[in-house]
Design an enzyme around this catalytic site. Structure first.
Site: not given
Length: 660
Positions: A80, A325, A379
């Protein structure tokens, strides 16, 4: 030549110029994307270029970050740490790339990006990451290499498209009775068979795309190409979809392209240090009510990202379509907040994001090119004309629109009117009111109507009696009323539905209370983020009768194919609260009167013999069994093809008769 959308609706004539301009914009953007290809879908392949890919030579990773000054891969392969060996190289047009030897990465290895820009830096997850997991202890999200030795292979073809979807809306995580998050595998083994038994032909899966906050119900998406790791692996999702296909059920996905989560480390916000890489600049890039980011639908790179996302889930997971949505939020700069949309000019007053309108039309084009059998459902609470009209007619190309007025009407009726005040003329109008050219999906309630602060229809009907009086030997007037109306509300909703029907998981049998995901305000409880299947499985409780009715209702609709015909009213008797209508050779009869039964109700009807198909008052569904279901009913001659029918119609009863 006038577009068909305008030609068919004279009220749109004053806005013909705006509609034509929008149509030209769609076609122009399509041409811009297809200058090297024949079809739009062939040019939408961002997921094949960006992200992490294994090749014969090794690994290649690419990212689009035009504002970045440097990008590094961090991961388990380099402890890391920022290291020059893992620095990406600029390759033009804001793109970055790195190639790594085969042995550098392996399946399930974790990684992230370190993105640097003038004045700052930050760790990020790749824009096209396909697998994201959260550390159980640190709660930090990381990308995960997903390269299994034996990836899941689909075995079943998708079932043929049904013209009339019967949709079972489901959330994987809350599909178990246990106080925890459920999995794709558990859903496949334990819930899918229930859906098959009920007879629904389509499953709508919510919360599939990776989202950092579980309580958002999946509507605050961070990683648009990643399967939510809470529920399992990409292969386990494929196994679920494949199994459903093998059982004859299609699976559509609740896709969220209306906004993105505001998180920077996990999501796309400020990905390369700029606020407007993926999102609109300034205030337009933020949704104040939802606390999220709003995509810049006018930017080619963003369009490519979203259109490719539509293609990805179809091709990679064999989804059979999408419910889009919250598109109302996309269509209007003010997101349609606090507006009733009672006038046509509200659709053409300059408050519309025409880039978003263009995107939605292009999305439908891509989806139907990739899979002509796929369905798309919008929707949209605003009712903008053209949403569910063909692109060629001047519309956006959705196959269906959610009939959002229906559940709103039921809640308003139950809240504001006593049973004696139900006006069946208004009821029939509200349930059948739609634009003639559009196909719609009707529903009495979805997940929306049961979110915390609200109640399911059944819980609203019976309230606290649900805890004490649902035993098969209990007698309670509230339960009797609730059982009767729950069945009637569903039957009249599906009976008046134009082109399809939707039910949310568990609501078919009267699931109690409300939905509330674990959060600080409820002590991180799972009590209301699960489904209590043991209630419907308990022979001593009455929930099973509602489940049996739903099964018979869906079976009746499947066998009769009543959606082939539009509802034609015969009786709208407001005084006695009797509603009767036909669909082809099928007669739907409802008596909403809470007290009065009518032993000899006479009305004009098509001539013939009528026999019983479905009766809400049947003892099989915990009714009173007041109707002799074996009786044949014959019309009395009035004129050629027309007769008079006399029926016994008990109070609070609905039934379906077949004419022969």
């Amino acid at each position: 030549m006038m577009l068909k959308l305008v030609e068919d609706d004279k009220l749109l004539r004053p806005f013909a110029g705006i509609i034509e301009k929008r149509h030209r914009q769609v076609l122009a953007m399509e041409r811009e994307f297809t200058y090297r290809t024949t079809r739009l879908s062939d040019s939408c392949n961002s997921y094949l270029y960006y992200g992490l890919h294994r090749t014969n030579e090794g690994w290649v990773f690419r990212e689009w970050a035009p504002n970045a000054t440097a990008i590094y891969l961090l991961g388990e392969f380099n402890d890391w740490r920022k290291h020059p060996d893992y620095a990406l190289t600029k390759v033009g047009n804001g793109n970055w790339e790195i190639k790594l030897p085969q042995e550098t990465l392996e399946h399930k290895m974790l990684y992230r990006l370190l993105v640097e820009w003038n004045g700052g830096s930050g760790e990020r997850l790749p824009s096209h990451v396909r697998r994201v997991i959260q550390d159980e202890y640190t709660k930090i999200y990381s990308a995960q290499v997903w390269d299994p030795l034996n990836p899941y292979q689909m075995r079943h073809e998708s079932p043929k498209r049904s013209e009339y979807p019967l949709i079972y809306e489901a959330h994987i995580g809350m599909s178990t009775e246990h106080r925890r998050v459920s999995t794709f595998t558990e859903f496949r083994l334990f819930v899918l068979p229930r859906i098959v038994d009920l007879g629904y032909n389509t499953i709508q899966l919510m919360a599939v795309q990776e989202h950092p906050y579980y309580g958002s119900f999946g509507y605050q998406v961070a990683n648009f190409f990643a399967v939510s790791s809470r529920f399992g692996t990409p292969d386990e999702l494929k196994a679920l979809i494949d199994t459903a296909h093998g059982m004859g059920i299609r699976v559509i996905m609740d896709i969220v392209h209306s906004h993105a989560v505001n998180n920077e480390v996990e999501g796309l916000s400020r990905f390369d240090g700029s606020y407007d890489q993926y999102f609109y600049p300034g205030n337009r890039g933020f949704h104040s009510l939802w606390g999220s980011r709003c995509f810049d639908y006018g930017k080619h790179e963003v369009l490519n990202f979203l259109l490719s996302n539509c293609k990805y889930w179809l091709e990679e997971f064999h989804f059979d379509g999408y419910r889009f949505d919250g598109i109302t939020s996309m269509l209007y700069w003010d997101h349609g907040l606090d507006k009733d949309f009672t006038e046509y000019n509200l659709y053409y007053d300059g408050n519309q994001d025409e880039n978003a309108i263009t995107y939605l039309a292009l999305a439908n084009r891509v989806i139907h090119q990739v899979d002509p059998e796929a369905i798309t459902i919008a929707e949209d609470m605003s009712g903008m004309p053209g949403v569910a009209s063909p692109i060629e007619d001047g519309g956006m190309g959705f196959d269906y629109r959610m009939n959002m007025g229906t559940p709103d009407y039921w809640i308003k009726l139950l809240k504001e009117k006593r049973d004696e005040e139900w006006h069946v003329g208004d009821l029939f109008y509200e349930l059948t009111n739609k634009r003639e050219e559009e196909h719609t999906i009707s529903y009495a309630e979805s997940h929306d109507q049961a979110l915390v602060g609200d109640k399911t229809i059944f819980f609203r009907l019976v309230d606290k009696a649900i805890y004490t009086s649902m035993g098969v030997f209990d007698k309670n007037i509230l339960i009797e009323r609730g059982m009767a109306l729950h069945k009637m509300i569903r039957l009249v909703t599906i009976g008046t539905a134009a082109d399809g029907y939707l039910n949310f998981m568990g609501n078919e049998w009267g699931h109690p209370e409300w939905i509330d995901f674990p959060r600080e305000g409820n002590g991180w409880s799972y009590d209301h983020a699960r489904r209590l299947w043991s209630l419907v499985d308990d022979e001593n409780l009455r929930f099973r009768f509602l489940n049996a009715f739903d099964k018979s209702m869906i079976q009746t609709v499947n066998e009769t194919r009543v959606f082939h015909w539009r509802p034609e009213p015969l009786v709208r008797d407001n005084e006695r609260q009797v509603l009767i209508f036909t669909r082809g050779d099928y007669l739907f009869v409802f008596n909403f009167n809470p007290e009065k039964s009518f032993p000899d109700y006479v009305f004009d009807a098509p001539s013939g013999k009528y026999t019983m198909l479905l009766d809400t008052d049947s003892k099989n569904f915990d009714g009173l069994g007041r109707i002799d279901e074996k009786m044949e009913h014959f019309t009395r001659y009035v004129s050629p093809g027309r007769g008079q029918l006399s029926l016994y119609i008990p109070a609070r009863t609905g039934f379906v008769l077949k004419r022969s």
